[in-house]
Design an enzyme around this catalytic site. Structure first.
Site, short mmCIF file in Angstrom:
data_model
loop_
_atom_site.label_atom_id
_atom_site.label_comp_id
_atom_site.label_asym_id
_atom_site.label_seq_id
_atom_site.Cartn_x
_atom_site.Cartn_y
_atom_site.Cartn_z
N HIS A 1 34.22 18.20 4.53
CA HIS A 1 34.80 18.72 3.33
C HIS A 1 33.61 19.24 2.38
O HIS A 1 32.89 18.10 2.06
CB HIS A 1 35.74 17.80 2.58
CG HIS A 1 36.56 18.39 1.69
ND1 HIS A 1 37.77 18.55 1.46
CD2 HIS A 1 36.12 18.92 0.25
CE1 HIS A 1 38.36 18.80 0.20
NE2 HIS A 1 37.19 19.46 -0.36
N THR A 2 33.34 20.20 2.16
CA THR A 2 32.13 20.68 1.55
C THR A 2 32.12 19.97 0.03
O THR A 2 33.02 19.42 -0.44
CB THR A 2 32.28 21.95 0.80
OG1 THR A 2 32.26 22.84 1.91
CG2 THR A 2 31.05 22.45 0.25
N HIS A 3 30.85 19.22 -0.39
CA HIS A 3 30.52 18.18 -1.28
C HIS A 3 29.18 18.38 -1.78
O HIS A 3 28.14 18.54 -0.66
CB HIS A 3 31.14 16.98 -1.26
CG HIS A 3 30.57 16.23 -0.15
ND1 HIS A 3 30.87 16.60 1.20
CD2 HIS A 3 29.72 15.16 0.09
CE1 HIS A 3 30.29 15.64 1.96
NE2 HIS A 3 29.64 15.00 1.09
N ILE A 4 28.76 18.27 -2.92
CA ILE A 4 27.46 18.15 -3.45
C ILE A 4 27.08 16.81 -4.04
O ILE A 4 27.80 16.13 -4.82
CB ILE A 4 27.23 19.13 -4.59
CG1 ILE A 4 27.30 20.32 -4.08
CG2 ILE A 4 25.47 18.93 -5.10
CD1 ILE A 4 27.26 21.63 -5.35
#
Length: 157
Positions: free
Chosen positions: A102-105
């Site tokens: 799940h895209t995350h920074i």
């Protein structure tokens, strides 16, 4: 698109089904503290929409994530936590060390003896090869419609 309960940890956090230490939230993103931090203050900026990778995330949502990451970085510098620098990291895919699909920074404070290292054997690249790679990338990006984002003049602190 929200995933069914239990399918994605970050979707469960965004929906409030899983406990997390929440630092910020809006309609697009949630900022939580990383449970296995590099340093105290290590935060994750997560889009509410399920997007396994950057390719799956709308550009507007991605731009908003970076805006929030920028604010998190500014907040870390003002927080009183030890923060002499900030690292932002987004791994897109398993080969890029993305640990949750799940895209995350990641946004985390840095200081000289914090023991965080990125170890890579970087070698200088011949200009001819760099120019060739730039051309290939330019051609690949030619067909992509970029979201029109407002342009802002640089501002001082």
């Amino acid at each position: 698109m929200e995933m069914p309960a239990g399918t994605c940890t970050f979707c469960d956090i965004c929906a409030g089904r899983v406990e997390a230490s929440l630092a910020f939230q809006d309609d697009t993103t949630v900022v939580i503290m990383d449970g296995n931090p590099v340093n105290p203050g290590h935060a994750l900026v997560i889009p509410r929409v399920h997007a396994p990778g950057l390719e799956d995330l709308a550009e507007e949502a991605g731009a908003h994530m970076w805006l929030i990451a920028h604010r998190v970085a500014r907040g870390l510098r003002r927080s009183g936590l030890r923060c002499e620098g900030v690292t932002m990291y987004l791994g897109d895919g398993e080969a890029a060390l993305q640990d949750v699909p799940h895209t995350h920074i990641h946004v985390f404070p840095r200081f000289p003896e914090d023991n965080f290292v990125i170890d890579a054997d970087c070698e200088p690249r011949d200009r001819r090869l760099l120019d060739q790679e730039a051309w290939v990338l330019k051609e690949a990006m030619r067909g992509l419609a970029l979201a029109s984002l407002p342009r802002h003049a640089p501002s001082g602190r």
